[in-house]
Design an enzyme around this catalytic site. Sequence first.
Site, mmCIF file in Angstrom:
data_model
loop_
_atom_site.group_PDB
_atom_site.id
_atom_site.type_symbol
_atom_site.label_atom_id
_atom_site.label_comp_id
_atom_site.label_asym_id
_atom_site.label_seq_id
_atom_site.Cartn_x
_atom_site.Cartn_y
_atom_site.Cartn_z
ATOM 1 N N HIS A 82 -1.404 12.634 -13.591
ATOM 2 C CA HIS A 82 -2.035 11.530 -14.282
ATOM 3 C C HIS A 82 -2.468 11.870 -15.310
ATOM 4 O O HIS A 82 -2.260 10.934 -16.479
ATOM 5 C CB HIS A 82 -3.088 10.748 -13.152
ATOM 6 C CG HIS A 82 -3.685 9.789 -14.013
ATOM 7 N ND1 HIS A 82 -3.448 8.651 -14.256
ATOM 8 C CD2 HIS A 82 -5.107 9.745 -14.096
ATOM 9 C CE1 HIS A 82 -4.207 7.886 -14.757
ATOM 10 N NE2 HIS A 82 -5.337 8.547 -14.471
ATOM 11 N N HIS A 99 -10.001 13.026 -18.900
ATOM 12 C CA HIS A 99 -10.638 11.681 -18.475
ATOM 13 C C HIS A 99 -11.157 11.530 -17.418
ATOM 14 O O HIS A 99 -12.232 10.954 -17.095
ATOM 15 C CB HIS A 99 -9.872 10.712 -19.331
ATOM 16 C CG HIS A 99 -8.895 10.234 -18.334
ATOM 17 N ND1 HIS A 99 -7.721 10.665 -18.240
ATOM 18 C CD2 HIS A 99 -8.991 9.411 -17.369
ATOM 19 C CE1 HIS A 99 -7.022 10.011 -17.402
ATOM 20 N NE2 HIS A 99 -7.682 9.291 -16.733
ATOM 21 N N ASP A 100 -10.752 12.236 -16.282
ATOM 22 C CA ASP A 100 -11.117 11.871 -14.812
ATOM 23 C C ASP A 100 -12.122 13.276 -14.204
ATOM 24 O O ASP A 100 -12.303 13.269 -13.262
ATOM 25 C CB ASP A 100 -9.805 11.711 -13.974
ATOM 26 C CG ASP A 100 -9.691 10.050 -14.099
ATOM 27 O OD1 ASP A 100 -10.542 9.305 -14.358
ATOM 28 O OD2 ASP A 100 -8.339 9.632 -14.028
ATOM 29 N N GLU A 126 -15.586 12.074 -13.394
ATOM 30 C CA GLU A 126 -15.759 11.193 -12.387
ATOM 31 C C GLU A 126 -15.252 11.812 -11.210
ATOM 32 O O GLU A 126 -16.124 11.510 -10.100
ATOM 33 C CB GLU A 126 -14.841 10.094 -12.904
ATOM 34 C CG GLU A 126 -15.073 8.899 -12.097
ATOM 35 C CD GLU A 126 -14.524 7.701 -12.727
ATOM 36 O OE1 GLU A 126 -14.609 7.320 -13.839
ATOM 37 O OE2 GLU A 126 -13.449 7.010 -12.065
ATOM 38 N N ASP A 127 -14.264 12.476 -11.262
ATOM 39 C CA ASP A 127 -13.729 12.862 -9.956
ATOM 40 C C ASP A 127 -13.770 14.627 -9.402
ATOM 41 O O ASP A 127 -12.944 14.884 -8.449
ATOM 42 C CB ASP A 127 -12.208 12.620 -9.873
ATOM 43 C CG ASP A 127 -12.036 11.136 -9.961
ATOM 44 O OD1 ASP A 127 -12.758 10.283 -9.621
ATOM 45 O OD2 ASP A 127 -11.023 10.834 -10.594
ATOM 46 N N ASP A 170 -4.862 4.959 -19.935
ATOM 47 C CA ASP A 170 -5.258 5.032 -18.369
ATOM 48 C C ASP A 170 -4.629 3.815 -17.863
ATOM 49 O O ASP A 170 -4.050 3.879 -16.710
ATOM 50 C CB ASP A 170 -6.697 5.370 -18.350
ATOM 51 C CG ASP A 170 -7.192 5.728 -16.979
ATOM 52 O OD1 ASP A 170 -6.366 6.161 -16.330
ATOM 53 O OD2 ASP A 170 -8.374 5.226 -16.865
HETATM 54 P P1 NDP Z 1 -9.304 1.686 -6.373
HETATM 55 O O1 NDP Z 1 -10.373 1.993 -7.609
HETATM 56 O O2 NDP Z 1 -9.914 2.307 -5.018
HETATM 57 O O3 NDP Z 1 -8.020 2.387 -6.852
HETATM 58 C C1 NDP Z 1 -7.492 2.405 -8.168
HETATM 59 C C2 NDP Z 1 -7.816 3.599 -8.780
HETATM 60 O O4 NDP Z 1 -7.139 4.897 -8.057
HETATM 61 C C3 NDP Z 1 -7.047 3.600 -10.177
HETATM 62 O O5 NDP Z 1 -7.537 2.999 -11.261
HETATM 63 C C4 NDP Z 1 -6.773 5.317 -10.391
HETATM 64 O O6 NDP Z 1 -7.682 5.730 -10.806
HETATM 65 C C5 NDP Z 1 -6.682 5.669 -8.899
HETATM 66 N N1 NDP Z 1 -5.304 5.990 -8.554
HETATM 67 C C6 NDP Z 1 -4.881 7.177 -7.658
HETATM 68 N N2 NDP Z 1 -3.550 6.859 -7.246
HETATM 69 C C7 NDP Z 1 -3.194 5.867 -7.740
HETATM 70 C C8 NDP Z 1 -1.686 5.183 -7.823
HETATM 71 N N3 NDP Z 1 -0.685 6.006 -7.121
HETATM 72 N N4 NDP Z 1 -1.579 4.116 -8.478
HETATM 73 C C9 NDP Z 1 -2.502 3.503 -9.247
HETATM 74 N N5 NDP Z 1 -3.953 4.106 -9.065
HETATM 75 C C10 NDP Z 1 -4.047 5.314 -8.691
HETATM 76 O O7 NDP Z 1 -8.928 0.312 -6.492
HETATM 77 P P2 NDP Z 1 -9.714 -1.059 -6.414
HETATM 78 O O8 NDP Z 1 -10.997 -0.459 -5.662
HETATM 79 O O9 NDP Z 1 -9.898 -1.346 -7.934
HETATM 80 O O10 NDP Z 1 -8.810 -1.959 -5.583
HETATM 81 C C11 NDP Z 1 -8.151 -3.002 -6.520
HETATM 82 C C12 NDP Z 1 -8.655 -4.402 -5.918
HETATM 83 O O11 NDP Z 1 -8.722 -4.525 -4.898
HETATM 84 C C13 NDP Z 1 -10.079 -4.611 -6.615
HETATM 85 O O12 NDP Z 1 -10.071 -5.712 -7.500
HETATM 86 C C14 NDP Z 1 -11.046 -4.672 -5.416
HETATM 87 O O13 NDP Z 1 -11.542 -5.762 -5.385
HETATM 88 C C15 NDP Z 1 -9.838 -5.098 -4.388
HETATM 89 N N6 NDP Z 1 -10.134 -4.527 -3.046
HETATM 90 C C16 NDP Z 1 -9.364 -5.143 -2.080
HETATM 91 C C17 NDP Z 1 -9.721 -4.439 -0.985
HETATM 92 C C18 NDP Z 1 -8.679 -5.078 0.224
HETATM 93 O O14 NDP Z 1 -8.788 -4.588 1.174
HETATM 94 N N7 NDP Z 1 -8.161 -6.209 0.123
HETATM 95 C C19 NDP Z 1 -10.448 -3.142 -0.604
HETATM 96 C C20 NDP Z 1 -11.033 -2.574 -1.638
HETATM 97 C C21 NDP Z 1 -10.872 -3.309 -2.934
HETATM 98 P P3 NDP Z 1 -7.913 6.918 -11.824
HETATM 99 O O15 NDP Z 1 -7.346 6.640 -13.394
HETATM 100 O O16 NDP Z 1 -9.356 7.304 -11.950
HETATM 101 O O17 NDP Z 1 -7.134 8.184 -11.065
HETATM 102 ZN ZN ZN Z 2 -7.506 8.020 -14.854
#
Ligand code: NDP
Ligand code: ZN
Length: 179
Positions: free
Chosen positions: A35, A61-62, A65-66, A122
């Site tokens: 990523h 960048h991560d 945070e991670d 990102d």
């Molecule tokens: P998350 O933040 O949990 O996950 C998205 C983040 O995961 C990305 O920003 C990315 O961050 C990282 N990531 C790792 N693997 C992948 C991949 N294969 N594809 C894409 N991203 C990946 O998601 P959200 O909490 O934002 O969930 C999305 C929406 O759903 C939100 O608006 C939330 O309100 C809602 N939601 C719904 C739920 C439900 O059950 N319906 C439960 C929880 C949330 P990085 O760049 O840091 O790696």
């Molecule tokens: Zn990222």
Amino acid sequence: MNSDALLLLETVHFSAEKHRDQRRKDADQTPYINHPIGVARILSHEGGVTDIEVLQAALLHDTVEDTDTTHAELEHKFGSTVAHIVQEVTDDKALPKQERKRLQVEHAAHCSHQAKLVKLADKLYNLRDLNRCTPVGWTAERVQEYFDWSSEVVNGLRGTSSVLEEKLDELFTHRRFVS
Ligand code: NDP
Ligand code: ZN
């Protein structure tokens, strides 16, 4: 080899060590380092970005945070500009998730130009990843919500890179068209 190439190699090595045990959320559990490398490559290859500090910040960048990486560590190893860009794109994990997501929308327009570039790349990478395959356990609604939220963040980043913004807009339009 020129000094920029050496610097990028040092940076990608640091990031790979930090993300060593992490995986993406896809079913294949892709190594996480794909990523940040991909984000840096979007900037250089698609965005035409040559600012070495932006490319380094993309690779890192991560990390804060991670992983256990600290701001001071980045500052010491890569300098204050790179550390500052990373800080600008780092969410405060002490806050509840919805608050973090709201703050990303609120803060987007106030970031530096360098941080905005990293944020655009990102988002582009993550949205393409979601189109490629749905993370384990995610419903279609959750994917849609992620697109909607990303679109709000990107609106705050506009005027930064027409190329990257057009590519993001194509994804948003296509999403609306298919959903
Ligand atoms: P998350 O933040 O949990 O996950 C998205 C983040 O995961 C990305 O920003 C990315 O961050 C990282 N990531 C790792 N693997 C992948 C991949 N294969 N594809 C894409 N991203 C990946 O998601 P959200 O909490 O934002 O969930 C999305 C929406 O759903 C939100 O608006 C939330 O309100 C809602 N939601 C719904 C739920 C439900 O059950 N319906 C439960 C929880 C949330 P990085 O760049 O840091 O790696
Ligand atoms: Zn990222």
